[in-house]
Design a protein around this motif. Structure first.
Motif, PDB file in Angstrom:
ATOM      1  N   LYS A 146       0.730  -0.866   0.296  1.00  0.00           N
ATOM      2  CA  LYS A 146       0.312  -0.106  -0.036  1.00  0.00           C
ATOM      3  C   LYS A 146       0.585   1.117  -0.621  1.00  0.00           C
ATOM      4  O   LYS A 146       1.819   1.151   0.837  1.00  0.00           O
ATOM      5  CB  LYS A 146      -0.983   0.537   1.131  1.00  0.00           C
ATOM      6  CG  LYS A 146      -1.570   1.114   1.335  1.00  0.00           C
ATOM      7  CD  LYS A 146      -1.477   2.249   2.447  1.00  0.00           C
ATOM      8  CE  LYS A 146      -1.836   3.401   2.126  1.00  0.00           C
ATOM      9  NZ  LYS A 146      -2.003   4.176   3.197  1.00  0.00           N
ATOM     10  N   LYS A 152       4.536   3.908   4.608  1.00  0.00           N
ATOM     11  CA  LYS A 152       4.567   5.202   5.097  1.00  0.00           C
ATOM     12  C   LYS A 152       5.561   6.506   5.117  1.00  0.00           C
ATOM     13  O   LYS A 152       6.830   5.580   4.736  1.00  0.00           O
ATOM     14  CB  LYS A 152       4.478   4.947   7.109  1.00  0.00           C
ATOM     15  CG  LYS A 152       3.019   4.164   6.416  1.00  0.00           C
ATOM     16  CD  LYS A 152       1.659   4.819   6.430  1.00  0.00           C
ATOM     17  CE  LYS A 152       0.815   3.543   6.743  1.00  0.00           C
ATOM     18  NZ  LYS A 152      -0.739   4.266   6.654  1.00  0.00           N
ATOM     19  N   VAL A 161       6.973   7.350   7.348  1.00  0.00           N
ATOM     20  CA  VAL A 161       7.215   7.346   9.119  1.00  0.00           C
ATOM     21  C   VAL A 161       8.186   6.070   8.987  1.00  0.00           C
ATOM     22  O   VAL A 161       7.972   5.007   8.194  1.00  0.00           O
ATOM     23  CB  VAL A 161       6.349   7.566  10.234  1.00  0.00           C
ATOM     24  CG1 VAL A 161       6.168   9.002  10.367  1.00  0.00           C
ATOM     25  CG2 VAL A 161       5.675   6.765   9.682  1.00  0.00           C
ATOM     26  N   VAL A 181       4.883   2.240  13.070  1.00  0.00           N
ATOM     27  CA  VAL A 181       3.868   2.777  14.367  1.00  0.00           C
ATOM     28  C   VAL A 181       4.904   3.185  15.570  1.00  0.00           C
ATOM     29  O   VAL A 181       5.750   3.063  15.774  1.00  0.00           O
ATOM     30  CB  VAL A 181       3.275   1.542  14.193  1.00  0.00           C
ATOM     31  CG1 VAL A 181       2.285   2.296  15.673  1.00  0.00           C
ATOM     32  CG2 VAL A 181       2.143   1.385  12.938  1.00  0.00           C
ATOM     33  N   MET A 182       4.891   4.423  15.757  1.00  0.00           N
ATOM     34  CA  MET A 182       5.812   5.585  16.880  1.00  0.00           C
ATOM     35  C   MET A 182       4.989   5.333  17.907  1.00  0.00           C
ATOM     36  O   MET A 182       4.015   5.250  17.997  1.00  0.00           O
ATOM     37  CB  MET A 182       6.713   6.289  16.069  1.00  0.00           C
ATOM     38  CG  MET A 182       7.027   5.904  15.172  1.00  0.00           C
ATOM     39  SD  MET A 182       7.886   6.894  14.143  1.00  0.00           S
ATOM     40  CE  MET A 182       9.361   7.268  15.235  1.00  0.00           C
ATOM     41  N   LYS A 221      -2.721   8.536  13.519  1.00  0.00           N
ATOM     42  CA  LYS A 221      -3.350   8.854  12.086  1.00  0.00           C
ATOM     43  C   LYS A 221      -2.673   7.789  11.059  1.00  0.00           C
ATOM     44  O   LYS A 221      -2.942   7.105   9.957  1.00  0.00           O
ATOM     45  CB  LYS A 221      -3.410   9.889  11.958  1.00  0.00           C
ATOM     46  CG  LYS A 221      -3.884  11.221  11.498  1.00  0.00           C
ATOM     47  CD  LYS A 221      -5.269  11.335  10.814  1.00  0.00           C
ATOM     48  CE  LYS A 221      -6.623  11.790  11.211  1.00  0.00           C
ATOM     49  NZ  LYS A 221      -6.656  13.318  12.224  1.00  0.00           N
TER      50      LYS A 221
HETATM   51  N1  LIG Z   1       1.833   7.078  16.605  1.00  0.00           N
HETATM   52  C1  LIG Z   1       1.994   6.530  15.236  1.00  0.00           C
HETATM   53  N2  LIG Z   1       2.769   6.778  14.859  1.00  0.00           N
HETATM   54  C2  LIG Z   1       3.750   6.740  12.949  1.00  0.00           C
HETATM   55  N3  LIG Z   1       2.603   7.909  13.016  1.00  0.00           N
HETATM   56  C3  LIG Z   1       1.568   8.120  13.343  1.00  0.00           C
HETATM   57  C4  LIG Z   1       1.464   8.041  14.831  1.00  0.00           C
HETATM   58  N4  LIG Z   1       0.713   9.076  15.527  1.00  0.00           N
HETATM   59  C5  LIG Z   1       0.337  10.270  14.189  1.00  0.00           C
HETATM   60  N5  LIG Z   1       1.022   9.678  13.483  1.00  0.00           N
HETATM   61  C6  LIG Z   1       1.094  10.974  12.149  1.00  0.00           C
HETATM   62  O1  LIG Z   1       0.340   9.465  10.528  1.00  0.00           O
HETATM   63  C7  LIG Z   1       1.177  10.201   9.640  1.00  0.00           C
HETATM   64  C8  LIG Z   1       1.262   8.940   8.551  1.00  0.00           C
HETATM   65  O2  LIG Z   1      -0.553   8.480   8.627  1.00  0.00           O
HETATM   66  P1  LIG Z   1      -0.799   8.808   7.157  1.00  0.00           P
HETATM   67  O3  LIG Z   1      -0.163  10.737   6.108  1.00  0.00           O
HETATM   68  O4  LIG Z   1      -1.937   8.586   7.305  1.00  0.00           O
HETATM   69  O5  LIG Z   1       0.067   7.889   6.062  1.00  0.00           O
HETATM   70  P2  LIG Z   1       0.385   7.711   4.244  1.00  0.00           P
HETATM   71  O6  LIG Z   1      -0.712   8.635   3.745  1.00  0.00           O
HETATM   72  O7  LIG Z   1       1.390   7.170   4.142  1.00  0.00           O
HETATM   73  O8  LIG Z   1      -1.038   5.728   4.409  1.00  0.00           O
HETATM   74  C9  LIG Z   1       2.739  10.311  10.240  1.00  0.00           C
HETATM   75  O9  LIG Z   1       3.243  11.869   9.431  1.00  0.00           O
HETATM   76  C10 LIG Z   1       2.134  10.919  11.849  1.00  0.00           C
HETATM   77  O10 LIG Z   1       2.501  11.954  11.662  1.00  0.00           O
END
Ligand SMILES: Nc1ncnc2c1ncn2[C@@H]1O[C@H](COP(=O)(O)OP(=O)(O)O)[C@@H](O)[C@H]1O
Ligand SMILES: N[C@@H](CC(=O)OP(=O)(O)O)C(=O)O
Length: 468
Positions: free
Chosen positions: A9, A233, A235, A238-239, A269
């Motif tokens: 994904k 992602k 990031v 999952v953090m 998110k």
């Molecule tokens: N616990 C967490 N771990 C990782 N990211 C998190 C967490 N909580 C919130 N986020 C936010 O989620 C974002 C990634 O989710 P999202 O933008 O929906 O991913 P994508 O669109 O790439 O699938 C990160 O940029 C981060 O700021």
């Protein structure tokens, strides 16, 4: 590592422009070239879903000029990406993008004429984000020398109920997805599925809720019995907290399905709250991986939790823009029917209840809901609850939750959270503990949410630990 089939994904950030799409295609390509069959599931380019929602709202309000301006900006963005990815002006991809933009324009014009935006028409409009990005991914894969074929969610077999805006897959979905995608895979073609969307049995387009491309990917993963689903992602994985709020948040190596669901439900998110549900029965693992650092293992989400002694909590999350609804008055006192009718009213409106608590005097019930749902909740409560009750909304609240399977049966975890908040002078408005004992959540004033998140993160020593 011996994989046969992976579902990958790519989210909005990984699809945001030609460069990101090319990089994402190269991540899929690495596995495909290594002999792994891959199904790619894509989100809309970053920001596109919000633009579509905005322009649909403008059309409904009668401002067709703004809506058309916004459509023109989207059109330029998709065409520029296609061109940068090597599409000729008269190519099939460009023609397809042009046709889709024309259909989008017509749908939006219909909303303007009727001044009505139903959940059904909103879904039709908003799903164009994913439908427009899928051909770009196919193009990038083809430019990398691979064979690819893009499909809408419906074409890929995702059949849903008619819950527009928050649709769920129907049981027949899994067989259909398998039927529709297996042939392509067997022929050495990489299917590129537009995420976030499905289709009703009558062919109306539905969406799976914000962030729903994660959910599309796991639906496809289950249907095909994939070895793993990889969610790439921006990031590391999952953090322990949102890295935008807590600078020293660290990657969590392993989480259980249950833990990840709690985290997502309480505002992280990073994944859709229902994303892991299709995987639970078959035990297919989900990996959250960093597109910027593809060799980093990221987070593995699987059936069993892995707990570290002395660290009962794995992460802290927050939901902003919450309202507390207080239902009070002598009428609440000890009358189970009142409580039942409160829940009935909420269920009818399909409102997500974030927290519920009843005071020990039993004369008050407090509910925490998203502020966006508050008006509907109040109306439903006022109509559905017959006794003389006071119903009041307190907006400007946030819900903070700690999550971790190590909390089960451990004493003192909540106390540690409350002390950390008290030390920062953060007032606790409501408290609740999930029956699964995977989380404790508190409602706090919205303005304190970041201070509170950081304080709780520190109190549980969740940050980057110094190397021994
Ligand atoms: N616990 C967490 N771990 C990782 N990211 C998190 C967490 N909580 C919130 N986020 C936010 O989620 C974002 C990634 O989710 P999202 O933008 O929906 O991913 P994508 O669109 O790439 O699938 C990160 O940029 C981060 O700021
Ligand atoms: N584009 C949809 C679905 C989605 O999953 O997006 P992302 O993967 O960028 O979070 C949304 O914005 O909700």
């Amino acid at each position: 590592m011996g994989y046969e089939l992976l579902v990958m994904k790519f989210g909005g950030t990984n699809m945001q422009d030609a460069r990101a799409v090319r990089h994402s295609a190269s991540l899929a390509g690495r596995s495909i070239q290594g002999g792994v069959k891959v199904v790619v599931v894509v989100s809309a380019m970053a920001g596109v879903t919000n633009s579509l929602l905005k322009l649909a709202g403008a059309a409904q309000a009668g401002d067709i000029a703004s809506a058309n301006d916004e459509i023109a900006l989207l059109r330029t963005r998709h065409f520029a990406a296609a061109q940068e990815l090597g599409a000729a002006p008269d190519s099939a991809v460009v023609r397809e993008l042009r046709e889709m933009h024309e259909t989008l324009r017509q749908a939006v014009y219909g909303v303007y004429l009727l001044r009505e935006l139903t959940p059904r028409s909103r879904d039709l409009i908003v799903a164009f984000g994913e439908r427009l990005s899928a051909p770009l991914m196919s193009l990038a894969l083809e430019q990398a020398g691979l064979r690819a074929h893009h499909l809408t969610g419906g074409e890929a077999g995702i059949l849903t109920d008619t819950h527009f805006g928050n649709a769920k897959p129907l049981p027949g979905t899994y067989e259909r997805v398998k039927d529709r995608l297996s042939g392509l895979l067997a022929a050495g073609v990489t299917p590129v599925v537009a995420g976030f969307m499905g289709e009703t049995d009558k062919g109306a387009i539905t969406t799976l809720g914000r962030g729903g491309t994660d959910f599309s990917a796991t639906i496809v993963g289950k249907a095909l019995g994939a070895d793993e689903v990889w969610a790439w992602k921006d990031v590391d994985g999952v953090m322990s907290a949102d890295p935008r709020v807590v600078k020293d948040a660290r990657n969590i190596e392993v989480l259980s399905y249950g833990e990840v669901m709690e985290l997502a439900y309480f505002g992280a998110k990073v994944l859709h709250p229902l994303a892991v549900t299709p995987l639970q029965e078959s035990g297919i693992p989900l990996r959250v991986k960093s597109a910027a650092d593809p060799d980093f293992p990221g987070t593995l989400v699987q059936a069993e939790a892995r707990d570290e002694a002395g660290h009962p909590v794995k992460a802290v999350t927050a939901i902003r823009n919450v309202s507390i609804i207080n239902v009070s008055g002598a009428g609440v006192l000890g009358i189970p029917e009142v409580i039942a009718s409160v829940f009935d009213a909420i269920a009818r409106e399909n409102v997500t209840l974030l927290m519920v608590s009843q005071s020990s005097s039993m004369s008050n019930v407090s509910l925490a809901v998203q502020t966006a749902d508050a008006e509907r909740t109040l109306t439903a409560l006022r109509a559905g609850v017959s006794l003389e009750l006071q119903i009041e909304e307190q907006p400007g609240v946030a819900v903070l939750a700690i999550v971790g399977s190590g909390m089960r049966g451990q004493r003192g975890v909540s106390a540690r959270m409350f002390t950390a908040l008290a030390d920062e002078d953060v007032n606790i408005l409501m408290i609740s503990q999930g029956s699964s004992e995977l989380n404790v959540s508190v409602a706090v004033e919205g303005e304190h949410v970041e201070t509170a998140t950081r304080a709780v993160h520190r109190a549980f020593d969740l940050g980057q630990r110094a190397l021994a």
